[in-house]
Design a protein around this motif. Structure first.
Motif, PDB file in Angstrom:
ATOM      1  N   GLU A  88       1.742  -6.199  -4.561  1.00  7.39           N
ATOM      2  CA  GLU A  88       0.516  -5.650  -5.141  1.00  7.39           C
ATOM      3  C   GLU A  88       0.488  -4.132  -5.069  1.00  7.39           C
ATOM      4  O   GLU A  88       0.253  -3.445  -6.065  1.00  7.39           O
ATOM      5  N   GLU A  89       0.695  -3.595  -3.857  1.00  9.69           N
ATOM      6  CA  GLU A  89       0.580  -2.150  -3.677  1.00  9.69           C
ATOM      7  C   GLU A  89       1.824  -1.411  -4.156  1.00  9.69           C
ATOM      8  O   GLU A  89       1.722  -0.325  -4.741  1.00  9.69           O
ATOM      9  N   GLY A  90       2.992  -1.992  -3.900  1.00 11.68           N
ATOM     10  CA  GLY A  90       4.228  -1.276  -4.207  1.00 11.68           C
ATOM     11  C   GLY A  90       4.660  -1.365  -5.657  1.00 11.68           C
ATOM     12  O   GLY A  90       5.021  -0.354  -6.266  1.00 11.68           O
ATOM     13  N   LEU A  91       4.598  -2.581  -6.230  1.00 11.51           N
ATOM     14  CA  LEU A  91       5.108  -2.778  -7.585  1.00 11.51           C
ATOM     15  C   LEU A  91       4.008  -2.711  -8.640  1.00 11.51           C
ATOM     16  O   LEU A  91       4.208  -2.112  -9.708  1.00 11.51           O
ATOM     17  N   ALA A  92       2.860  -3.350  -8.378  1.00 13.12           N
ATOM     18  CA  ALA A  92       1.803  -3.387  -9.391  1.00 13.12           C
ATOM     19  C   ALA A  92       1.023  -2.074  -9.429  1.00 13.12           C
ATOM     20  O   ALA A  92       0.935  -1.416 -10.472  1.00 13.12           O
ATOM     21  N   LEU A  93       0.453  -1.671  -8.296  1.00 11.01           N
ATOM     22  CA  LEU A  93      -0.325  -0.429  -8.265  1.00 11.01           C
ATOM     23  C   LEU A  93       0.556   0.817  -8.133  1.00 11.01           C
ATOM     24  O   LEU A  93       0.135   1.912  -8.502  1.00 11.01           O
TER      25      LEU A  93
END
Length: 351
Positions: A88-93
């Protein structure tokens, strides 16, 4: 006269309905715990919580199904939660490495281009508040289902597809609007994927520990429910306050940015001490489902209290989050009352 086969079919249908309700409850509980009870969304924009359901819900439900199907416990849920946070934090956001998004680059050190304080806050946050606590609470509500899977094979495949779509929705909605022009470097993407894959692999082999010898278990006193909740509340509030946001990010005279490793180290120590204490207490003979709920309640109350002092910007937001917190406490109290009156309530380790 109802034939045994007919009774069996009715019982099977009722069981499957309970499983579907439990799955739906987890899909809703994940974004409610992670976002709604923190006050991340202003009251006037609460409709945005609907968008969090496909982002959080299917992913957390998928994690729960994989962990329970492979016999995993709290350790596996936390490792899967770490992988979830990395995705979520590393790839998406792209927030773990972005020099612009949320101002995270100004919180403290950026070794190898990683927003270290932001990562230290959000990866454990997702593991605990996005995954572990929603799963624990739903399993206490639907305690008759125990740790059995909620989904059949088709539902599991559909949940996996929905989880991927949720990641895609987050990727195409937030970064283009909040962080235009930034693209995660390929090397960083490979590292994030590698660490996430390692966490998933570890989760698949980690199993709940066996029971300790009676003498060792009896020697560990379990704190009372109120004291346990208070300890978890203090630990959760301290962890959040030490990392989000750094005082130095907004008040340089109070805490220079060069001193940021100090609260980072303190937050790590708080998390380690709380985890060690819960691990010991949950192995003791006196640990019950009500203790599990008390620990979760303490963390959630502190979580909302921190949101009141850090996330609300005007009286309307403050009043709205206070009402959400009051409703949360009422629901948790009712659940505790049910557990107290149910001699068949599940016992054992966390969760």
């Amino acid at each position: 006269m109802v034939l045994p086969r007919t009774r069996s079919r009715r019982a099977g249908r009722a069981h499957r309905r309970r499983q579907r309700r439990a799955a739906a409850a987890l899909v809703l509980a994940a974004p409610a715990v992670a976002e709604l009870t923190l006050g991340s969304v202003p009251v006037k924009m609460l409709w945005l919580v609907v968008l969090y359901v496909p982002i959080y819900g299917p992913g957390v439900l998928l994690i729960r199904e994989v962990v329970r199907r492979t016999g995993g416990g709290a350790g596996a849920l936390l490792l899967m939660g770490l992988a979830y946070g990395l995705v979520e934090e590393g790839l998406a956001l792209q927030s773990l490495t972005s020099p612009h998004l949320y101002g995270a680059a100004g919180w403290g050190p950026r070794p190898w281009g990683v927003n270290a304080p932001y990562a230290e806050l959000n990866l454990p946050y997702h593991a605990v508040f996005s995954v572990l606590l929603p799963v624990a609470l739903v399993e206490l509500v639907f305690r008759d289902l125990g740790r059995t899977p909620y989904l059949r094979r088709g539902g599991l495949v559909g949940t996996a597809v929905a989880a991927l779509l949720g990641v895609a929705l987050l990727r195409v909605s937030v970064p283009p609007a909040e962080d235009p022009g930034y693209l995660l470097p390929g090397r960083a993407a490979v590292v994030i994927l590698g660490v996430g894959a390692a966490a998933v692999a570890a989760a698949l082999v980690v199993r709940p520990r066996g029971g300790a010898p009676f003498s060792a278990r009896a020697a560990v006193p379990v704190p009372g429910l109120f004291r346990l909740g208070a300890v978890c509340a203090v630990a959760a509030f301290a962890f959040l306050a030490l990392l989000f946001p750094f005082a130095g990010a907004h008040h340089p005279a109070f805490l220079p940015r060069a001193w940021a490793p100090l609260p980072m180290a303190a937050a790590a120590a708080v998390a380690a001490a709380a985890g060690w204490a819960l691990r010991r207490w949950s192995a003791a003979d006196g640990w019950t489902a009500r203790h599990r709920l008390a620990a979760a309640t303490g963390a959630l109350v502190a979580h909302t209290a921190f949101g009141l002092v850090s996330h609300t910007r005007d009286p309307l937001d403050t009043a709205g989050l206070a009402l959400i917190g009051a409703a949360m406490v009422l629901l948790l109290h009712r659940l505790d009352h049910r557990l107290a009156g149910d001699p068949a309530a599940p016992q054992g380790s966390w969760p």
